[in-house]
Motif scaffolding. Structure first.
Motif, PDB file in Angstrom:
ATOM      1  N   UNK A 170       0.838  -1.206   0.000  1.00  0.00           N
ATOM      2  CA  UNK A 170       0.000   0.000   0.000  1.00  0.00           C
ATOM      3  C   UNK A 170       0.873   1.256   0.000  1.00  0.00           C
ATOM      4  N   UNK A 176       2.075   1.758  -3.483  1.00  0.00           N
ATOM      5  CA  UNK A 176       1.033   2.342  -4.333  1.00  0.00           C
ATOM      6  C   UNK A 176       0.981   3.860  -4.137  1.00  0.00           C
ATOM      7  N   UNK A 217       1.868   6.811  -6.845  1.00  0.00           N
ATOM      8  CA  UNK A 217       0.818   7.759  -7.180  1.00  0.00           C
ATOM      9  C   UNK A 217       1.403   9.149  -7.468  1.00  0.00           C
ATOM     10  N   UNK A 252       1.953   9.479 -11.081  1.00  0.00           N
ATOM     11  CA  UNK A 252       0.842   9.069 -11.925  1.00  0.00           C
ATOM     12  C   UNK A 252       0.254  10.310 -12.601  1.00  0.00           C
ATOM     13  N   UNK A 256      -4.372  10.911 -11.469  1.00  0.00           N
ATOM     14  CA  UNK A 256      -4.495  10.206 -10.189  1.00  0.00           C
ATOM     15  C   UNK A 256      -5.774   9.397 -10.007  1.00  0.00           C
ATOM     16  N   UNK A 257      -6.781   9.537 -10.910  1.00  0.00           N
ATOM     17  CA  UNK A 257      -7.965   8.692 -10.752  1.00  0.00           C
ATOM     18  C   UNK A 257      -7.853   7.421 -11.591  1.00  0.00           C
ATOM     19  N   UNK A 258      -6.850   7.404 -12.498  1.00  0.00           N
ATOM     20  CA  UNK A 258      -6.667   6.226 -13.355  1.00  0.00           C
ATOM     21  C   UNK A 258      -5.435   5.453 -12.905  1.00  0.00           C
ATOM     22  N   UNK A 259      -5.548   4.129 -12.912  1.00  0.00           N
ATOM     23  CA  UNK A 259      -4.418   3.320 -12.472  1.00  0.00           C
ATOM     24  C   UNK A 259      -3.274   3.421 -13.469  1.00  0.00           C
ATOM     25  N   UNK A 260      -2.073   3.579 -12.954  1.00  0.00           N
ATOM     26  CA  UNK A 260      -0.876   3.624 -13.777  1.00  0.00           C
ATOM     27  C   UNK A 260      -0.457   2.185 -14.122  1.00  0.00           C
ATOM     28  N   UNK A 261       0.205   1.996 -15.256  1.00  0.00           N
ATOM     29  CA  UNK A 261       0.616   0.654 -15.677  1.00  0.00           C
ATOM     30  C   UNK A 261       1.406  -0.093 -14.613  1.00  0.00           C
ATOM     31  N   UNK A 308       1.402   0.407 -11.403  1.00  0.00           N
ATOM     32  CA  UNK A 308       0.557   0.085 -10.247  1.00  0.00           C
ATOM     33  C   UNK A 308      -0.245  -1.181 -10.513  1.00  0.00           C
ATOM     34  N   UNK A 309      -0.738  -1.306 -11.767  1.00  0.00           N
ATOM     35  CA  UNK A 309      -1.501  -2.507 -12.111  1.00  0.00           C
ATOM     36  C   UNK A 309      -0.603  -3.737 -12.035  1.00  0.00           C
ATOM     37  N   UNK A 341      -0.211  -4.732  -8.416  1.00  0.00           N
ATOM     38  CA  UNK A 341      -1.420  -5.323  -7.832  1.00  0.00           C
ATOM     39  C   UNK A 341      -1.640  -6.737  -8.353  1.00  0.00           C
ATOM     40  N   UNK A 387      -5.959  -2.326  -2.784  1.00  0.00           N
ATOM     41  CA  UNK A 387      -4.797  -1.604  -3.314  1.00  0.00           C
ATOM     42  C   UNK A 387      -5.208  -0.285  -3.963  1.00  0.00           C
ATOM     43  N   UNK A 388      -6.218  -0.357  -4.829  1.00  0.00           N
ATOM     44  CA  UNK A 388      -6.541   0.848  -5.592  1.00  0.00           C
ATOM     45  C   UNK A 388      -7.387   1.831  -4.794  1.00  0.00           C
ATOM     46  N   UNK A 399      -7.076   2.390  -1.722  1.00  0.00           N
ATOM     47  CA  UNK A 399      -6.226   3.064  -0.740  1.00  0.00           C
ATOM     48  C   UNK A 399      -5.619   4.338  -1.316  1.00  0.00           C
ATOM     49  N   UNK A 400      -5.495   4.427  -2.647  1.00  0.00           N
ATOM     50  CA  UNK A 400      -4.962   5.645  -3.246  1.00  0.00           C
ATOM     51  C   UNK A 400      -6.016   6.365  -4.086  1.00  0.00           C
ATOM     52  N   UNK A 401      -7.313   6.029  -3.835  1.00  0.00           N
ATOM     53  CA  UNK A 401      -8.434   6.690  -4.501  1.00  0.00           C
ATOM     54  C   UNK A 401      -8.411   6.581  -6.018  1.00  0.00           C
ATOM     55  N   UNK A 402      -8.004   5.432  -6.521  1.00  0.00           N
ATOM     56  CA  UNK A 402      -8.065   5.227  -7.965  1.00  0.00           C
ATOM     57  C   UNK A 402      -9.373   4.529  -8.297  1.00  0.00           C
ATOM     58  N   UNK A 403     -10.157   5.139  -9.215  1.00  0.00           N
ATOM     59  CA  UNK A 403     -11.438   4.539  -9.555  1.00  0.00           C
ATOM     60  C   UNK A 403     -11.356   3.708 -10.832  1.00  0.00           C
ATOM     61  N   UNK A 404     -10.537   4.157 -11.785  1.00  0.00           N
ATOM     62  CA  UNK A 404     -10.416   3.396 -13.034  1.00  0.00           C
ATOM     63  C   UNK A 404      -9.259   2.426 -12.910  1.00  0.00           C
ATOM     64  N   UNK A 425      -8.690   0.058 -14.978  1.00  0.00           N
ATOM     65  CA  UNK A 425      -8.312  -0.345 -16.338  1.00  0.00           C
ATOM     66  C   UNK A 425      -8.218  -1.865 -16.487  1.00  0.00           C
ATOM     67  N   UNK A 426      -7.065  -2.376 -16.917  1.00  0.00           N
ATOM     68  CA  UNK A 426      -7.009  -3.808 -17.224  1.00  0.00           C
ATOM     69  C   UNK A 426      -6.595  -4.651 -16.018  1.00  0.00           C
TER      70      UNK A 426
END
Lengths: 201, 174
Positions: free
Chosen positions: A112, A115, A119, A122, A125-130, A132-133, A136, B138-139, B141-146, B148-149
């Motif tokens: 965590x 992550x 961030x 990133x 900040x509302x979209x997951x970065x590659x 980060x994915x 996870x 995980x997501x 916790x950092x307020x990520x909503x999208x 993605x894949x």
């Protein structure tokens, strides 16, 4: 979420028990299940204590740190941004090392924190970065060298050789981790390519 | 040879820690006690959740729902080589560790730890994780909503894990 799972399971049990005429069995299952939960906890408890104790010794002796140093040259390839900026790189390798040793309750806070660090770089900040994915998904396929809980449960269930599954577990979890790295790298590879061609225009 | 490797892994760790306790500079036994206390706490904290979910899984099995669903799915499952007894474990695994522990230990009790289904379940339980739970934690916790894949990839890895575990267990043990 657990409440919902419980509710769904109970409803399905009630409906099927009614249809199949197994209502007495369903009723009997309630005290049996509650008692089984205590049995399972007792058969897990000793091993949990032992293993958490052993792992705490290893963590205090710096084994996580050493292991994460060993892993970093390999992880660098999959988290280039984190390693270039230094933000989260340490946490990533420490989280993966903790998972490898089976110290789940140490791995989650580390991951965590990683992550959070990632961030910072990133762009949205509302979209997951590659990266980060990748972190996870890799942690959902975490390789564990000695699945202590599982061995305790197998032993309690009367397995003649609870350790027989170790090598299949290693093979499967290594392959799964490789799959996780591969699958999450594909979209990143293409998006990088896309960005480069856009820049050229 | 291979049997020795798997039987030796756990004693090796115990002996290694023993050597640390014997020759280590700081007092590592205090660390052991601290960790063991944490372990106790974890298993005690597990019990209330486990009671609820063990009851739910036991009711589900007793009602005949598991059997009916397994029978419905068995032509498909047999075709792809997955024992149908695994169904409750596979359904709960992505969401919750305690629910899948409940499903796993019920399964071991029903079919035996050394049967094909028991072995497959063990490998799946050890090498997969609570996909939905982990990614959500995980997501969020950092307020990520999208995300993605993230979910498609994680589920693809889990599917691969299930198929490969069953395939490998057949090859390895039978």
């Amino acid at each position: 979420m657990l409440g919902k799972i419980f509710g769904i399971l109970c409803l399905v049990a009630l409906v099927f028990g009614g249809i199949c005429g197994n209502m007495t069995d369903v009723a009997n299952a309630i005290p049996d299940g509650a008692a089984r939960a205590v049995e399972v906890t007792i058969s897990l408890c000793g091993m949990m204590c032992l293993w958490c104790g052993l792992m705490e010794v290893l963590a205090d002796a710096g084994v996580i740190r050493r292991l994460s140093r060993l892993l970093s040259p390999f992880l660098r390839r999959f988290f280039p941004n984190a390693y270039r900026t230094g933000e989260g790189a340490e946490e990533i390798s420490a989280a993966i090392s903790a998972n490898l040793l089976g110290i789940g309750n140490a791995a989650t806070p580390l991951a965590l924190r990683a992550m959070e660090q990632m961030q910072k770089h990133n762009p949205d900040p509302t979209r997951a970065d590659g990266e980060q994915i990748t972190l996870a998904v890799l942690n959902t396929a975490s390789v564990t060298l000695i699945p202590a809980n599982l061995l305790a449960l197998r032993r309690a269930a009367g397995s003649s050789d609870p350790f027989a599954i170790m090598i299949p577990v290693w093979l499967t979890s290594c392959l799964c981790a490789a799959m996780a790295l591969l699958l999450t790298s594909i979209p990143r590879f293409f998006s990088k390519k896309g960005r480069r061609t856009q820049k050229r225009k | 040879m291979l049997e020795t490797v798997s039987a030796l892994a756990m004693p090796t760790v115990v002996v290694a820690v023993g050597l640390l306790l014997l020759f280590g500079k700081s007092n590592y036994f205090d660390s052991f006690l601290r960790g063991a206390k944490q372990g106790l706490q974890i298993s005690v904290n597990l019990l209330p959740t486990l009671v609820a979910l063990m009851v739910a899984v036991a009711m589900l099995n007793a009602s005949g729902a598991t059997e009916t669903l397994s029978n419905l799915l068995s032509p498909v499952a047999a075709h792809v080589g997955i024992p149908t007894e695994l169904l409750p474990l596979l359904l709960t695994r992505p969401f919750s560790g305690s629910a899948s522990t409940a499903a796993y230990s019920t399964l071991l009790e029903q079919v035996g730890a050394d049967s094909l289904a028991g072995l497959c379940a063990s490998v799946i339980f050890a090498s997969s994780d609570t996909v939905v739970y982990v990614i959500a934690v995980y997501f969020s916790s950092v307020n990520i909503r999208h995300t993605r894949y993230a979910f498609p990839c994680a589920f693809a890895v889990m599917l691969f894990c299930i198929f490969f575990s069953c395939f490998l267990c057949r090859l390895w043990f039978f």
